[in-house]
Design a protein around this motif. Structure first.
Motif, PDB file in Angstrom:
ATOM      1  N   TYR A 144       0.935  -1.232  -0.111  1.00 48.28           N
ATOM      2  CA  TYR A 144       0.092   0.172   0.088  1.00 48.28           C
ATOM      3  C   TYR A 144       0.951   1.200  -0.181  1.00 48.28           C
ATOM      4  O   TYR A 144       0.789   2.021  -0.837  1.00 48.28           O
ATOM      5  CB  TYR A 144      -0.811   0.010   1.261  1.00 48.28           C
ATOM      6  CG  TYR A 144      -1.808   1.136   1.295  1.00 48.28           C
ATOM      7  CD1 TYR A 144      -3.080   1.520   0.796  1.00 48.28           C
ATOM      8  CD2 TYR A 144      -1.185   2.357   1.962  1.00 48.28           C
ATOM      9  CE1 TYR A 144      -3.845   2.386   1.114  1.00 48.28           C
ATOM     10  CE2 TYR A 144      -2.045   3.362   1.961  1.00 48.28           C
ATOM     11  CZ  TYR A 144      -3.373   3.577   1.488  1.00 48.28           C
ATOM     12  OH  TYR A 144      -4.070   4.693   1.657  1.00 48.28           O
ATOM     13  N   PRO A 145       1.874   1.424   0.976  1.00 52.53           N
ATOM     14  CA  PRO A 145       2.542   2.555   0.920  1.00 52.53           C
ATOM     15  C   PRO A 145       3.300   3.034  -0.518  1.00 52.53           C
ATOM     16  O   PRO A 145       3.492   4.072  -0.744  1.00 52.53           O
ATOM     17  CB  PRO A 145       3.647   2.404   2.061  1.00 52.53           C
ATOM     18  CG  PRO A 145       3.033   1.441   2.917  1.00 52.53           C
ATOM     19  CD  PRO A 145       2.211   0.399   1.843  1.00 52.53           C
ATOM     20  N   VAL A 146       3.600   1.905  -1.239  1.00 51.03           N
ATOM     21  CA  VAL A 146       4.341   2.086  -2.425  1.00 51.03           C
ATOM     22  C   VAL A 146       3.374   2.771  -3.471  1.00 51.03           C
ATOM     23  O   VAL A 146       3.553   3.657  -4.085  1.00 51.03           O
ATOM     24  CB  VAL A 146       5.140   0.769  -3.028  1.00 51.03           C
ATOM     25  CG1 VAL A 146       5.479   0.939  -4.549  1.00 51.03           C
ATOM     26  CG2 VAL A 146       6.305   0.350  -2.263  1.00 51.03           C
ATOM     27  N   LEU A 147       2.245   2.008  -3.528  1.00 55.20           N
ATOM     28  CA  LEU A 147       1.054   2.403  -4.288  1.00 55.20           C
ATOM     29  C   LEU A 147       0.826   3.804  -4.166  1.00 55.20           C
ATOM     30  O   LEU A 147       0.519   4.682  -4.821  1.00 55.20           O
ATOM     31  CB  LEU A 147      -0.157   1.676  -4.387  1.00 55.20           C
ATOM     32  CG  LEU A 147      -0.160   0.315  -5.081  1.00 55.20           C
ATOM     33  CD1 LEU A 147      -1.489  -0.329  -4.531  1.00 55.20           C
ATOM     34  CD2 LEU A 147      -0.139   0.396  -6.385  1.00 55.20           C
ATOM     35  N   SER A 148       0.588   4.312  -2.706  1.00 57.00           N
ATOM     36  CA  SER A 148       0.014   5.570  -2.274  1.00 57.00           C
ATOM     37  C   SER A 148       1.138   6.426  -2.919  1.00 57.00           C
ATOM     38  O   SER A 148       0.868   7.718  -3.184  1.00 57.00           O
ATOM     39  CB  SER A 148      -0.013   5.468  -1.045  1.00 57.00           C
ATOM     40  OG  SER A 148      -0.573   6.675  -0.425  1.00 57.00           O
ATOM     41  N   ALA A 149       2.457   6.207  -2.387  1.00 56.84           N
ATOM     42  CA  ALA A 149       3.492   7.071  -2.804  1.00 56.84           C
ATOM     43  C   ALA A 149       3.587   7.575  -4.262  1.00 56.84           C
ATOM     44  O   ALA A 149       3.541   8.665  -4.721  1.00 56.84           O
ATOM     45  CB  ALA A 149       4.910   6.727  -2.405  1.00 56.84           C
ATOM     46  N   LEU A 150       3.449   6.538  -5.049  1.00 59.17           N
ATOM     47  CA  LEU A 150       3.580   6.711  -6.458  1.00 59.17           C
ATOM     48  C   LEU A 150       2.522   7.509  -7.122  1.00 59.17           C
ATOM     49  O   LEU A 150       2.552   8.342  -7.869  1.00 59.17           O
ATOM     50  CB  LEU A 150       3.765   5.264  -7.323  1.00 59.17           C
ATOM     51  CG  LEU A 150       4.840   4.546  -7.108  1.00 59.17           C
ATOM     52  CD1 LEU A 150       4.703   3.067  -7.994  1.00 59.17           C
ATOM     53  CD2 LEU A 150       5.901   5.393  -7.776  1.00 59.17           C
ATOM     54  N   ALA A 151       1.257   7.258  -6.300  1.00 54.46           N
ATOM     55  CA  ALA A 151       0.001   8.263  -6.665  1.00 54.46           C
ATOM     56  C   ALA A 151       0.337   9.591  -6.487  1.00 54.46           C
ATOM     57  O   ALA A 151      -0.099  10.400  -7.241  1.00 54.46           O
ATOM     58  CB  ALA A 151      -1.213   7.690  -6.107  1.00 54.46           C
ATOM     59  N   ARG A 152       0.907   9.773  -5.324  1.00 58.11           N
ATOM     60  CA  ARG A 152       1.084  11.443  -4.837  1.00 58.11           C
ATOM     61  C   ARG A 152       2.511  11.863  -5.599  1.00 58.11           C
ATOM     62  O   ARG A 152       2.248  13.103  -5.902  1.00 58.11           O
ATOM     63  CB  ARG A 152       1.624  11.121  -3.346  1.00 58.11           C
ATOM     64  CG  ARG A 152       0.674  11.369  -2.349  1.00 58.11           C
ATOM     65  CD  ARG A 152       1.062  11.490  -1.213  1.00 58.11           C
ATOM     66  NE  ARG A 152       2.206  11.007  -0.835  1.00 58.11           N
ATOM     67  CZ  ARG A 152       2.507   9.698  -0.065  1.00 58.11           C
ATOM     68  NH1 ARG A 152       1.280   9.135   0.022  1.00 58.11           N
ATOM     69  NH2 ARG A 152       3.551   9.107   0.219  1.00 58.11           N
ATOM     70  N   THR A 153       3.326  11.090  -5.972  1.00 55.66           N
ATOM     71  CA  THR A 153       4.644  11.627  -6.729  1.00 55.66           C
ATOM     72  C   THR A 153       4.771  11.466  -8.120  1.00 55.66           C
ATOM     73  O   THR A 153       5.561  12.054  -8.540  1.00 55.66           O
ATOM     74  CB  THR A 153       5.918  11.312  -5.813  1.00 55.66           C
ATOM     75  OG1 THR A 153       6.051   9.907  -6.221  1.00 55.66           O
ATOM     76  CG2 THR A 153       5.730  11.453  -4.439  1.00 55.66           C
ATOM     77  N   GLY A 154       4.156  10.451  -8.356  1.00 53.87           N
ATOM     78  CA  GLY A 154       4.279  10.119 -10.163  1.00 53.87           C
ATOM     79  C   GLY A 154       5.591   9.232  -9.989  1.00 53.87           C
ATOM     80  O   GLY A 154       6.190   8.705  -8.964  1.00 53.87           O
ATOM     81  N   PRO A 155       6.061   8.753 -11.213  1.00 48.20           N
ATOM     82  CA  PRO A 155       7.182   7.821 -11.631  1.00 48.20           C
ATOM     83  C   PRO A 155       8.288   8.152 -10.662  1.00 48.20           C
ATOM     84  O   PRO A 155       8.859   9.506 -10.685  1.00 48.20           O
ATOM     85  CB  PRO A 155       7.353   7.721 -13.169  1.00 48.20           C
ATOM     86  CG  PRO A 155       5.943   8.125 -13.709  1.00 48.20           C
ATOM     87  CD  PRO A 155       5.460   9.100 -12.411  1.00 48.20           C
ATOM     88  N   ARG A 156       8.856   7.020 -10.067  1.00 49.54           N
ATOM     89  CA  ARG A 156       9.955   7.348  -9.091  1.00 49.54           C
ATOM     90  C   ARG A 156      11.035   6.143  -9.115  1.00 49.54           C
ATOM     91  O   ARG A 156      10.279   4.898  -9.423  1.00 49.54           O
ATOM     92  CB  ARG A 156       9.988   7.830  -7.863  1.00 49.54           C
ATOM     93  CG  ARG A 156       8.958   9.039  -7.727  1.00 49.54           C
ATOM     94  CD  ARG A 156       9.297  10.200  -6.819  1.00 49.54           C
ATOM     95  NE  ARG A 156      10.333  10.031  -5.785  1.00 49.54           N
ATOM     96  CZ  ARG A 156       9.887  10.249  -4.504  1.00 49.54           C
ATOM     97  NH1 ARG A 156       8.735  10.316  -4.044  1.00 49.54           N
ATOM     98  NH2 ARG A 156      11.009  10.328  -3.694  1.00 49.54           N
ATOM     99  N   SER A 157      12.267   6.172  -8.873  1.00 47.09           N
ATOM    100  CA  SER A 157      12.843   4.932  -8.754  1.00 47.09           C
ATOM    101  C   SER A 157      12.791   4.506  -7.384  1.00 47.09           C
ATOM    102  O   SER A 157      12.386   5.077  -6.397  1.00 47.09           O
ATOM    103  CB  SER A 157      14.506   5.337  -8.903  1.00 47.09           C
ATOM    104  OG  SER A 157      15.023   5.846  -7.916  1.00 47.09           O
ATOM    105  N   ALA A 158      13.056   3.173  -7.054  1.00 49.44           N
ATOM    106  CA  ALA A 158      12.794   2.635  -5.860  1.00 49.44           C
ATOM    107  C   ALA A 158      13.810   3.236  -4.799  1.00 49.44           C
ATOM    108  O   ALA A 158      13.409   3.389  -3.716  1.00 49.44           O
ATOM    109  CB  ALA A 158      13.256   1.054  -5.966  1.00 49.44           C
TER     110      ALA A 158
END
Length: 147
Positions: free
Chosen positions: A42-56
């Motif tokens: 969940y935190p990965v999905l949520s963070a990507l939704a907030r920030t857009g594409p990012r590296s690990a």
């Protein structure tokens, strides 16, 4: 007296930000979401939704685990079709984690579940208090010690 309010807010934030509190909430929100979406991803999905594409590596501080932890969670999300990896145009050695259309749909569902969960917990509040709380909380996050 003024410092007392600061302590009360700090105590409430401590409870709210505890990893166990977040994990339990994420477990409730992701129940029945299917393969890939759970309290760990969940935190990965949520963070990507907030920030857009990012590296690990870039996502790791936002998620609260190290890069290898993000990579493991991303692999599960990728296998479930919720994210994909794309070459980073700025660094050919790196890959960006990107929400798929299915992943964006999952985020919409998770956000709706979270909003409903919050509103259910505020249902006993007198009229107007939830709205005032939302305004004050937004102001606190924008102007407070976290900026």
């Amino acid at each position: 007296m003024e410092n007392e309010v600061g302590h009360e807010i700090a105590d409430a934030l401590g409870l709210l930000l505890r990893r166990t509190t977040r994990t339990q909430l994420h477990k409730q929100l992701t129940e029945g979401m299917g393969e890939g979406a759970d309290e760990l991803t969940y935190p990965v999905l949520s963070a990507l939704a907030r920030t857009g594409p990012r590296s690990a590596a870039d996502l790791a501080p936002d998620v609260g685990v190290d890069r290898s932890g993000v990579t493991r969670r991303a692999s599960r999300l990728e296998a479930a079709g919720l994210i994909r990896r794309e070459a980073d145009p700025d660094d050919r050695r790196a890959h960006l984690l990107v929400l798929t259309e299915q992943g964006q749909g999952a985020v919409v569902e998770l956000r709706a579940r979270l909003a409903a969960h919050i509103m259910a917990s505020l249902s006993s509040w007198p009229p107007g208090e939830a709205e005032a709380f939302a305004q004050h909380l937004r102001r606190f996050t924008v102007e407070g010690p976290f900026t």
